[in-house]
Structure formats: C-alpha cells, structure tokens
Scaffold this motif. Sequence first.
Motif, PDB file in Angstrom:
ATOM      1  N   GLU A 101       1.297  -8.053   9.340  1.00 23.30           N
ATOM      2  CA  GLU A 101       1.306  -6.926   8.322  1.00 23.30           C
ATOM      3  C   GLU A 101       0.096  -6.258   8.124  1.00 23.30           C
ATOM      4  OE1 GLU A 101       3.893  -5.271   5.401  1.00 23.30           O
ATOM      5  OE2 GLU A 101       4.216  -6.690   6.954  1.00 23.30           O
ATOM      6  N   PHE A 102       0.206  -4.750   8.018  1.00 22.75           N
ATOM      7  CA  PHE A 102      -0.783  -3.989   8.102  1.00 22.75           C
ATOM      8  C   PHE A 102      -1.990  -3.841   9.079  1.00 22.75           C
ATOM      9  CE2 PHE A 102       0.447  -4.703   3.638  1.00 22.75           C
ATOM     10  CZ  PHE A 102       0.827  -3.613   3.248  1.00 22.75           C
ATOM     11  N   ASN A 103      -1.764  -4.805  10.076  1.00 28.09           N
ATOM     12  CA  ASN A 103      -2.807  -4.705  11.140  1.00 28.09           C
ATOM     13  C   ASN A 103      -2.257  -3.559  12.397  1.00 28.09           C
ATOM     14  OD1 ASN A 103      -4.480  -6.568  10.229  1.00 28.09           O
ATOM     15  ND2 ASN A 103      -3.547  -8.169  11.307  1.00 28.09           N
ATOM     16  N   ASN A 145       1.011   0.420   9.044  1.00 25.55           N
ATOM     17  CA  ASN A 145       1.116   0.738   7.642  1.00 25.55           C
ATOM     18  C   ASN A 145      -0.178   1.062   7.031  1.00 25.55           C
ATOM     19  OD1 ASN A 145       3.844   0.564   7.828  1.00 25.55           O
ATOM     20  ND2 ASN A 145       4.138  -0.948   6.098  1.00 25.55           N
ATOM     21  N   VAL A 146      -0.449   2.091   6.527  1.00 28.22           N
ATOM     22  CA  VAL A 146      -1.722   2.269   5.764  1.00 28.22           C
ATOM     23  C   VAL A 146      -1.902   1.571   4.534  1.00 28.22           C
ATOM     24  CG1 VAL A 146      -3.249   4.036   4.809  1.00 28.22           C
ATOM     25  CG2 VAL A 146      -1.812   4.832   6.471  1.00 28.22           C
ATOM     26  N   ASP A 147      -0.833   1.511   3.888  1.00 29.72           N
ATOM     27  CA  ASP A 147      -0.553   0.623   2.744  1.00 29.72           C
ATOM     28  C   ASP A 147       1.050   0.638   2.258  1.00 29.72           C
ATOM     29  OD1 ASP A 147      -0.233   3.183   1.350  1.00 29.72           O
ATOM     30  OD2 ASP A 147      -2.242   3.017   0.722  1.00 29.72           O
ATOM     31  N   ASP A 148       1.161   0.190   1.201  1.00 33.76           N
ATOM     32  CA  ASP A 148       2.937   0.226   0.778  1.00 33.76           C
ATOM     33  C   ASP A 148       3.377   1.634   0.650  1.00 33.76           C
ATOM     34  OD1 ASP A 148       1.143   0.723  -1.533  1.00 33.76           O
ATOM     35  OD2 ASP A 148       2.884   0.108  -2.791  1.00 33.76           O
ATOM     36  N   LYS A 149       2.565   2.888   0.845  1.00 35.20           N
ATOM     37  CA  LYS A 149       3.157   3.875   0.549  1.00 35.20           C
ATOM     38  C   LYS A 149       3.096   4.862   1.829  1.00 35.20           C
ATOM     39  CE  LYS A 149       2.267   4.416  -4.362  1.00 35.20           C
ATOM     40  NZ  LYS A 149       2.010   2.889  -4.465  1.00 35.20           N
ATOM     41  N   TYR A 152       2.662   5.388   6.297  1.00 34.62           N
ATOM     42  CA  TYR A 152       2.591   4.865   7.788  1.00 34.62           C
ATOM     43  C   TYR A 152       1.961   5.713   8.368  1.00 34.62           C
ATOM     44  CZ  TYR A 152       4.452   4.073  12.260  1.00 34.62           C
ATOM     45  OH  TYR A 152       4.649   4.013  13.769  1.00 34.62           O
ATOM     46  N   THR A 201       5.282   9.471   4.835  1.00 36.17           N
ATOM     47  CA  THR A 201       5.481   8.586   3.622  1.00 36.17           C
ATOM     48  C   THR A 201       6.614   7.394   3.799  1.00 36.17           C
ATOM     49  OG1 THR A 201       7.291  10.074   2.618  1.00 36.17           O
ATOM     50  CG2 THR A 201       5.007  10.408   2.058  1.00 36.17           C
TER      51      THR A 201
END
Length: 454
Positions: free
Chosen positions: A89-91, A140-144, A146, A171
């Motif tokens: 996740e997020f990597n 993913n940059v964060d939850d908002k 990509y 987004t």
Amino acid sequence: MRNFTRATLAVAVMSVISPAAADQNATAELEAVREEIRALRQAYESRISELEGKLEQLESQPRNAGADAAPAAPARAPAGQHRRVYSNEFNPSIGVILNGRWSGFSESGSEIAGFGVGEEGERGREGLAVDESELNVAANVDDKFYGAMTAAIVREEGEDKVELEEAYVQTLGGAGLPTGLSLKAGRAFWTLGYLNEHHTHEDDFADRPLPSRVFLNNAFNDDGVEFSYVLPTALYSEIGGGVFRGDDLPFGDSTGSGPEAWSLYGRLGGDIGYNQSWRVGAYVLSGEAADRVTNEGDVGFAGDTDLYVADLRYTWAPTGNARQRELTLQGEYFRRSEDGSYRDATAGTGNVAVDDAVNGGYVQAVYKFRPQWRIGARYSLLQAPDVPAGLVGSALDGGGHDPEAYALMLDWTNSEFSRVRLQYNREELSEGLRDDQFIVQYIMSLGAHGAHKY
C-alpha cells in the motif's frame, strides 16, 4: 445385615449423584459450544463489515473502461482495467518493459506519398534492434490521488535517448468529486480513439496502422488536463475532454503559455449476453499548429488542425471463457481537416495555402484459438490529399496514390509478462513501390506493471 444396608444405601446415593453430575457436565459443554458460536459469529460479522467497507470504497472510484472490464485492484490504478499491480500500500510499483525485434525489408525506402511523417511514425531500422523499452513507476499518492510516470529509452540517430512519455496525477474516489468524475493532469496518452490510450507494447501488432503513424506520430501525449465522467446509466456511457499545450503532433511548438489545443469525446458500451461486449466512441481534437515539422524538418505546416476520430471494438468468447478462446474486431476512422500553409524545404517551395481534408482508417481481427496462441490480420488505408499547384513535385505530392498496408501476425503468450510475435507486412505507400516486411518481436515485462485498458 448391617453391611447389606450400607451397600444398598451407597448404591442409592450413587444413582442420584451420577445423573446430576452428568447433567452438569452436559450443561457446561453446551455452554462452551454456545460461547464458541458467539465468538465465531462476532468474528465473521467484523470481517464482513470490513469487506463491505472496502467494497464501498472501490465502488466509489471512477470507472473508465468498457463494459467487460474486470474489477480494478484496490487503489492501484484507475478503475476499468484488467491487470492488477502487486505492491504494498502506497509504495511505488516499479516495472520495466523490454522490447526488441528483428526486421527485414524488401525496399530501402518507406516514404508515405503525400504525407509528412514524424520520426516515431517512420518504418524503423532494419536488422536486430532494441525497440522502445520502458521504465514505469506508479503508486497512490494518498487516498485522493494516483500518480504514474513512464520513461521510454529509444535509439535515435545512433544515440540512446530517454524520453518522458507519461507523468501524470489522477484523482481517486476519495477526492471529493461527484461519483463517476475523474481528473487527470500532466503528460499522458490522452483519450482519442482506441489505440492512443495504450502503450505500443500493448498493441496486437508490432507496428501501428498508417493513420496513427501519419496523423499522430504513433500517439498524442501532449502536456495538458483532461476530465472524464462515467454517467450513472445502465448502459456504459462516458463523456470527457481536455485542454493541451499544443507541442505534440498533430500540432507543433506552441507559441504562447496558454493551451493551444482542446478535445471532446463520448463513448458507449455494453454486453451482449454473457460472452460478447462492444464499445463505440466519437472524438475531436482541435488546435493551432504554429510550426509542425515532419520528414526530418523538410516539411512544415502552420495553421488550424481538426482531427475527428470514430472507433469500434467488439469481443466474443465462443466458449464463454475469454482465456480459452476469443475473437476481437476493431477499427478506427480518421478525418483531418486543415486550414493554413505548407512548405517543403527540399523542393524549395515557399508557404503554400491549403484548405483540405484527408481521410484514413484501419480494420483488424485477432483470434485467440488456444490459451497462449493468437492470429491476426489488419488492413489500413490513407486517402491521397489534393495537392495545390505550388506543392506539385514536393514531398507532399503523392501523385494521387492512396497509401495502404496489410499485416498478418502470429503470437505466443507464455504469460501476461511475456510475448513473442511473428509478423508479415506488405506496404504500398508510393506508386509502384511494394515493401514486403518480416518482423520477429519479443515483449517482456519485469516487475509490477499497470493494468491494460479495455
């Protein structure tokens, strides 16, 4: 007598105590089972609630593919794509595409009569060659948001060069936008027909059809911003558009800081039963070419350019399982309308005014007859442009010949990470010139790689 009385009393007491003890043991065992059931029920309810939450999050993400698209991997890439990206996740997911070939041509020249062609749209080198290889990074940059980047390593004029193909952010469902709306900004292969959104290593053939080579220099990936909106309808329907800097073909070096080009599109798709799907689309790309240079700088154009595209794709799995057998029919139609002036430095012509439109297109069929084997055929055609008097005898004078090309291919796919292809082309790009081409190509994927679109 006394002993008999004592024995009788002992038996009577035991007959009373034993059932009571048995009842207590049974009650304790039943209570333990009930407690275990309550614990299992609580654990399963917790797990179900967790999965429902993840499902709701996935369903809120935008979908941007056809009706037969598989569910997207959780928050790895925009929805509507087939292949998962395996990473933490997020990597960042990091992948490399190795692309090489051997080519043999029967003719030394491959000029497309009547058209200016960019370097990427040319035939390529003969013999052994490392074709365009790619380095992909996505996460993913964060939850908002990509983000993804693709750098292509190519050999041009005897030197290895690194070109930035894509570098964009998009987004996700948690960005707070209305459901179905997505924004993408940066440099990307923008939505324009079917092939333009795809990297060349995803194609069904070793080269792109004539219209893509001539009108788009293989693909349009200018700097810009694009929106897409999947409508809340039972039938898959999507609209979108964007604004772009205007540096990439079919335009040229932009003269200002503002956007010089824009696009609009609409697509529809759906399923026919359980084993067929279809999608159609209409697109327009319009802008101003300040100095579009092709044919190694010999041919230039300045003026307004409008490119109209329509595409159709149909898939059918005869057995109901596309992994076993699948037939794909695909085609695109192009119409380019230009109002401006051309020049040909080689022919010594000055700026010659033109106001003309040319058409082109291709159709293809690919059949997977075994899980790892496919065959395919493609035909592409360009309409000869009308040549103004001032350009007669120049590189833009095709003598009324309509360039056309035929392609046959056979490929073997050991897995989703490796493919080997054999292809035969017959190109009739100029009057009296017939080029027979043989191509052997390999495409290998190392590491994680983003999903391929429908």
